[in-house]
Design an enzyme around this catalytic site. Sequence first.
Site, mmCIF file in Angstrom:
data_model
loop_
_atom_site.group_PDB
_atom_site.id
_atom_site.type_symbol
_atom_site.label_atom_id
_atom_site.label_comp_id
_atom_site.label_asym_id
_atom_site.label_seq_id
_atom_site.Cartn_x
_atom_site.Cartn_y
_atom_site.Cartn_z
ATOM 1 N N ASP A 130 0.856 -1.190 0.000
ATOM 2 C CA ASP A 130 0.000 0.000 0.000
ATOM 3 C C ASP A 130 0.888 1.235 0.000
ATOM 4 O O ASP A 130 1.962 1.238 0.607
ATOM 5 C CB ASP A 130 -0.911 0.018 1.232
ATOM 6 C CG ASP A 130 -1.998 -1.040 1.173
ATOM 7 O OD1 ASP A 130 -2.332 -1.482 0.063
ATOM 8 O OD2 ASP A 130 -2.503 -1.434 2.240
ATOM 9 N N ASP A 146 -7.120 -1.391 -4.610
ATOM 10 C CA ASP A 146 -8.193 -0.988 -3.702
ATOM 11 C C ASP A 146 -9.072 0.093 -4.322
ATOM 12 O O ASP A 146 -10.300 0.073 -4.172
ATOM 13 C CB ASP A 146 -7.596 -0.462 -2.388
ATOM 14 C CG ASP A 146 -6.823 -1.522 -1.632
ATOM 15 O OD1 ASP A 146 -7.131 -2.716 -1.808
ATOM 16 O OD2 ASP A 146 -5.908 -1.157 -0.867
#
Length: 221
Positions: A130, A146
């Site tokens: 991330d 995401d």
Amino acid sequence: MSRPASRAKVSVRAIAALAFAAVVVVAFDQVAKALVVANLPYGTPVAVLGGALQFLYVRNPGAAFSFAVNMTWVFSIVSAAVVVAIIVYARRIRSMWWAIVLGMLLGGALGNLVDRLFREPGFGRGHVVDFISTPWMMPAIYNIADSFICISMVIFVLLVILGVNLDGSRTVSAKRAEADTTEPLDGGAAFSSADADVDESTRASGQDHRDRRDTLGHDAT
């Protein structure tokens, strides 16, 4: 014979669109993650648009947006199940909108599944990369996969609300269907009543005309 051929052609286009969207999302996600791993310091925020957008490289063992960090295996299985379900239902898709939406969802699920399968610390337990931080919107750190999962879910809900089916047809609401069935009947009844009034007046005027001719003829003789 021509109708089934047309439906088959539309199905092929929809499946191709779904596959293209999925490949684009996976490629975009994995290339961005590779660049992040190679160039960004771990755990150090890098301002992109001041405080609105930052790059913050972290590894997430949990679900999207760093939720449930101790359930990596569970989310690996869930992601794999989502991928299989989309592939199974792909042959039923006729709508290009649904094809693109499910393609983005498939690409997002695959992007994070690749990380969980092939990144450290091991197969099925890999930590997802991330790196996108938008503190003004949410405190969590997320990635390209995401983002596409969230976008696809928003469009998914809109398509359901608008009544767009997988085969491209539109679902008519009960109120709309009731209005469509009652309006022609009311209009037909009104038209018939008006016609009856016109026919009655026409017959009455014709009868008066014949009575007058009989009377005039009798007086003349």
